[in-house]
Design an enzyme around this catalytic site. Structure first.
Site, PDB file in Angstrom:
ATOM      1  CG  HIS A 176     -28.657  63.485  14.929  1.00  0.00           C
ATOM      2  ND1 HIS A 176     -29.416  63.058  15.983  1.00  0.00           N
ATOM      3  CD2 HIS A 176     -29.184  64.666  14.541  1.00  0.00           C
ATOM      4  CE1 HIS A 176     -30.372  63.952  16.202  1.00  0.00           C
ATOM      5  NE2 HIS A 176     -30.249  64.935  15.348  1.00  0.00           N
ATOM      6  N   GLY A 191     -32.495  70.043  -3.675  1.00  0.00           N
ATOM      7  CA  GLY A 191     -32.934  70.108  -2.288  1.00  0.00           C
ATOM      8  C   GLY A 191     -33.231  71.551  -1.931  1.00  0.00           C
ATOM      9  CB  ALA A 201     -29.001  74.610  -1.334  1.00  0.00           C
ATOM     10  NE  ARG A 241     -28.443  67.952  15.692  1.00  0.00           N
ATOM     11  CZ  ARG A 241     -29.020  68.220  14.537  1.00  0.00           C
ATOM     12  NH1 ARG A 241     -28.301  68.276  13.445  1.00  0.00           N
ATOM     13  NH2 ARG A 241     -30.311  68.437  14.474  1.00  0.00           N
ATOM     14  CB  SER A 291     -36.780  65.042  15.513  1.00  0.00           C
ATOM     15  OG  SER A 291     -36.519  66.382  15.875  1.00  0.00           O
ATOM     16  NE  ARG A 325     -26.556  70.647  10.002  1.00  0.00           N
ATOM     17  CZ  ARG A 325     -27.678  70.209  10.563  1.00  0.00           C
ATOM     18  NH1 ARG A 325     -28.458  71.023  11.239  1.00  0.00           N
ATOM     19  NH2 ARG A 325     -28.010  68.933  10.465  1.00  0.00           N
ATOM     20  N   GLY A 370     -28.760  69.503  -8.323  1.00  0.00           N
ATOM     21  CA  GLY A 370     -29.373  69.171  -7.040  1.00  0.00           C
ATOM     22  C   GLY A 370     -30.574  70.068  -6.793  1.00  0.00           C
TER      23      GLY A 370
END
Lengths: 253, 657
Positions: B265, B41, B43, B329, B283, B455, B39
């Site tokens: 979200h 991304g 990270a 959220r 957003s 989160r 991966g």
């Protein structure tokens, strides 16, 4: 907004792999909603093809929100289709009406070989970045972010250039298959920032050299790249790249 | 038992003392050590770049055509850091506290404090790389506020922060490729972890262009493969985002932590029809200035503009006066669902609420008129000025809304509805980001560690880069220091041969089913089960039904799926089938975990556990633990608990009133 359904004729480029010749196939799709995205329309067609025991159309796509740069498609002679400053994944079917015929091709450029159907290999772009599209700063070396004030105008202009998504529409639109808009966007982003200054000359020279090596053509200032760029990357970036290159070539051995 | 290996000592000294005492690998030995990173991304790219810089031999893998496509690129709003540039009272402790509280007291104190500690260095590093963050006229960095906090600590680059951060990490990664420290494998998918003597020693990857399987050795394997929101079929994730790498690791022994913790979200563009392939986020930063409302009358069919002010219910401002439209959220999402379920939803589907910019446009317009000395500006002039300000702040988001819906959000309120966006759950890791399988690490969204049950906005980017740039370079050395004598395994080692055969057999089995239903149709059905029964609200009965339905779906998939094409060619349907097969198994585990956790916390709302006012009711006495599930065979898992100790923060019922 009024929603409607439509029937369409599609002429789609089919090519089994990089080694074989390709050609156009014609398909009919029915009851396409004006609310669908263009790629969802192809999803519908692919589900039908699979049900009929045929091979679905391969195409690149991922985020489907216009930012990853993975989708492509040369639609009726224009990269990313008819809408201004738009990616294929954000094109919606209300751009079309019942009975329309749509021609769908892959990006066409020697440096972007077709892998299958509408998918091409754009790894040449990665190699151009490898040639100098970075600032050589190892992790942990940085000073406090606010220790280096940057004029807002320059920061904004740098950001505007950095908005490039690396989709390759500029190359596909260019009669010379030039990658100047892509390359210039990265060079400009870093040239406008003080952090980019130490490597400014080598960056311009090396990225251009790599671009040539990959087989992209020269720029003849036609402006087709800017016209189709989904992120509105400006042609003035190319002027800056030429300036950077010239300045570097005259002062570096 | 599960040992999180949290360093001893006071909370704010743990990371410093760890860094000062962990084992090191000398540069000559680093050159001999190979690291597999799956991966690319935030990270993965940051880890691969940082480890390459240190001198390790890194191999990085992504399924896309370039590492720059990874879905971190789509993050819009920003990245948090405890810089306190705004002088508004921020500190490492406050960022730590907000994250623990926002996570509803289901995250580890040690990890979260470390995250807050390194947050400032991330901004420094990104600026040094040339990431063009938004700036003020004085040339210094600009900040905005975000949900769940009362300070301005979010750094941003218009609505494209993820893009700019990822391209920064990507350029650092490509620099290491050019230097020969990292080898990049594009269009490759990891299909198994190779474990030898209990340690992760490499992966089996499939070249998605040729279809061929490859064996790659690594002294350590880092999974940075993102979240699993696509188990719901519709989510804001990219089409290719999948759980496969993490799931293969799970089946090879890595525990899966809190799989049921998913984030819905609140501000996404609503579903428009059955053809929908993905959902698009607007957003959360839009909640800074927009006001959320529904009509006070049920089934109100009037246009938004025809509904007078006194007949509008600004339900977040009404229910949560202290935080208003900026509640976290999970709270905002449930409140929207509550209004829509009660019949107050808007739009043709009635599954939407309004996000209205009319007030913000007027407010900004008046400020602009004041700045320009236009004392007698007309209403129309004020609105025109206000629209300019809103366009500068949110222009790209408004354009995106208009492209998708065909409606102009400067003129009519946007319609929004919650959608699956992020998964807090993931592979269980200890303080060093290592799973319970030695040598196998999980970074970023792929691990479970820092966000508890919910989160906070602008924290995913922070965690991805913290793990990659500033945590793994230290913790990986601490493991590899004891591994410097291990020679790379030859590709014909029996463990590689066996693992590759298992992967090949499974692909062969999938291709030989030759059933009647497409992969997509199974994925859609799985998504519907998950959304209806393991979505924004869950109850025991629904979850039990879901488990039975998913088991049935799995049987059907493995006997009736239809995959066109061949194995040894570019075959996106086969790639998808591999992923959907894993999503089906994960879905079952998510429901089992949700059923086990008979409390409401963060994004996990159990209908059986709520206050009389309908707010989530946590049960700290029984559930203050990480649920880490061990795979025991088909449909069988064993629960391990990591009890969470709060030494510094006193858990309390979250209140945003």
């Amino acid at each position: 907004m009024e929603h409607y359904n439509m029937n369409l004729n599609l002429k789609v480029w089919r090519q089994k792999n990089a080694q074989t010749q390709g050609g156009f196939e014609t398909y009919q799709v029915k009851n396409i909603s004006s609310e669908m995205s263009f790629l969802e329309m192809i999803d519908v067609l692919n589900e039908e093809l699979i049900a009929e025991g045929k091979d679905p159309i391969a195409f690149d796509h991922d985020c489907r929100e216009g930012i990853c740069g993975m989708c492509s498609l040369y639609i009726d002679g224009r990269p990313h289709g008819p809408w201004e400053q738009n990616t294929t994944c954000q094109l919606h079917m209300r751009a079309y009406k019942d009975g329309d015929t749509i021609t769908i091709e892959p990006w066409r450029a020697g440096a972007f070989p077709v892998l299958k159907d509408l998918m091409v290999d754009r790894s040449a772009f990665d190699r151009i970045i490898q040639a100098g599209g970075f600032i050589s700063v190892n992790t942990g070396n940085a000073v406090d972010a606010n220790a280096l004030p940057i004029e807002k105008d320059k920061a904004d202009a740098s950001f505007a250039a950095a908005a490039c998504i690396g989709c390759g529409a500029c190359v596909a639109a260019c009669k010379n298959s030039s990658a100047m808009l892509f390359t210039s966007a990265k060079v400009t982003q870093l040239a406008l920032l003080p952090q980019g200054a130490p490597e400014r000359k080598s960056r311009a020279l090396n990225m251009i050299a790599q671009m040539d090596k990959e087989g992209f053509g020269a720029c003849t200032n036609t402006g087709a790249c800017e016209a189709v760029c989904p992120k509105g990357i400006s042609l003035t970036n190319i002027a800056r790249l030429n300036q950077e290159y010239l300045g570097a070539a005259l002062t570096v051995n | 038992m599960l040992n999180a290996k949290i360093p001893a000592g006071p909370l704010d000294k743990k990371w410093t003392s760890y860094k000062s005492t962990c084992k090191l690998v000398n540069p000559a030995n680093k050159r001999k050590l190979e690291i597999v990173v799956v991966g690319t991304g935030l990270a993965g790219a940051s880890a691969a770049a940082a480890l390459g810089e240190l001198g390790y031999k890194v191999k990085a893998f992504c399924f896309q055509d370039s590492p720059r496509r990874a879905h971190s690129i789509a993050a819009q709003g920003g990245i948090n850091a405890a810089k306190n540039y705004q002088n508004d009272g921020d500190s490492v402790y406050r960022l730590f506290y907000d994250t623990i509280k926002g996570g509803d007291y289901r995250a580890r104190e040690g990890n979260v404090h470390r995250l807050a500690e390194v947050s400032g260095a991330i901004i420094d590093q990104c600026v040094a790389q040339g990431v063009p963050f938004a700036r003020e006229y004085g040339g210094l960095l600009s900040n905005r506020s975000f949900g769940g906090t009362q300070v301005q600590r979010t750094f941003y680059a218009a609505g494209q922060t993820g893009q700019q951060l990822l391209l920064g990490a990507y350029s650092a990664l490509e620099r290491q490729v050019a230097l020969g420290n990292v080898t990049m494998y594009n269009r490759h998918e990891m299909l198994d972890v190779v474990v030898v003597d209990g340690k992760a020693r490499g992966i089996i990857a499939r070249d998605l262009v040729s279809g061929k399987l490859e064996r790659h050795f690594g002294h350590a394997v880092l999974l940075c493969s993102g979240g699993y929101g696509n188990v719901f079929y519709l989510s804001t994730n990219a089409m290719g985002s999948n759980v496969t790498a993490a799931w293969k690791a799970h089946k090879k022994g890595a525990f899966f932590g809190n799989p049921c913790f998913t984030q819905i979200h609140p501000t996404c563009i609503p579903v428009s029809g059955d053809h929908q392939s993905k959902l698009t986020l607007m957003s959360e930063s839009l909640r800074n200035d927009g006001r959320i409302w529904v009509p006070k009358k049920q089934n109100d069919t009037r246009k938004a503009s025809d509904i007078p002010e006194e007949e509008r219910d600004y339900y977040l401002e009404r229910r949560y006066p202290a935080f208003g439209n900026l509640v976290p959220r999970d709270v905002a999402s449930r409140a929207a669902k509550e209004r829509c379920d009660a019949g107050y939803g808007v739009g043709s589907s009635k599954q939407a609420v309004y996000l209205d910019y009319a007030d913000a446009i007027k407010r900004y317009g008046k400020i602009e008129a004041g700045k320009k000395g236009l004392d007698h500006a007309s209403e129309a002039e004020i609105i025109a000025l206000g629209k300019e300000v809103v366009k500068e702040k949110y222009g790209n988001l408004f354009d995106m809304y208009e492209k998708i819906t065909g409606e102009n959000p400067y003129e009519t309120p946007m319609r929004i509805y919650p959608a699956v966006h992020y998964t807090m759950g993931g592979l269980w890791v200890d303080y060093e980001l290592m799973t319970n399988v030695p040598g196998l690490y999980a970074l970023g969204e792929a691990n479970f560690s820092d966000h508890g049950a919910n989160r906070l906005g602008a924290s995913a980017l922070m965690q991805g880069l913290a793990d990659g740039y500033f945590v793994i370079p230290y913790t990986l050395g601490n493991y590899l220091a004891d591994d410097i004598h291990t020679k790379p395994l030859p590709e014909d080692h029996p463990a590689f041969v066996e693992a590759e055969k298992a992967v090949a057999d499974r692909i062969q089995q999938l291709m030989s089913i030759k059933g009647t239903k497409t992969v997509e149709s199974f994925h859609k059905r799985l998504g519907k089960i998950m959304w209806d029964k393991c979505g924004m609200a869950r109850n025991a009965e629904g979850l039990k039904q879901a488990i039975a339905e998913i088991q049935q779906l799995k049987k059907e998939f493995w006997s009736d799926v239809k995959i066109p094409g061949e194995i040894n060619e570019l075959n996106p349907e086969l790639d998808k089938a591999n992923r959907v097969a894993d999503f089906i198994e994960l879905g079952e585990l998510m429901c089992i975990d949700a059923l086990n956790r008979n409390e409401s916390c963060g994004g996990h709302f159990r209908e059986e556990s709520q206050t009389p006012e309908g707010e989530a009711q946590r049960d700290d006495a029984n559930y203050m633990y990480v649920a880490a599930w061990e795979y025991k065979g088909d449909h069988q898992w064993e629960l391990h608990k990591e009890v969470l100790d709060y030494e510094v923060v006193k858990p309390s019922q979250r209140s945003y009133k």
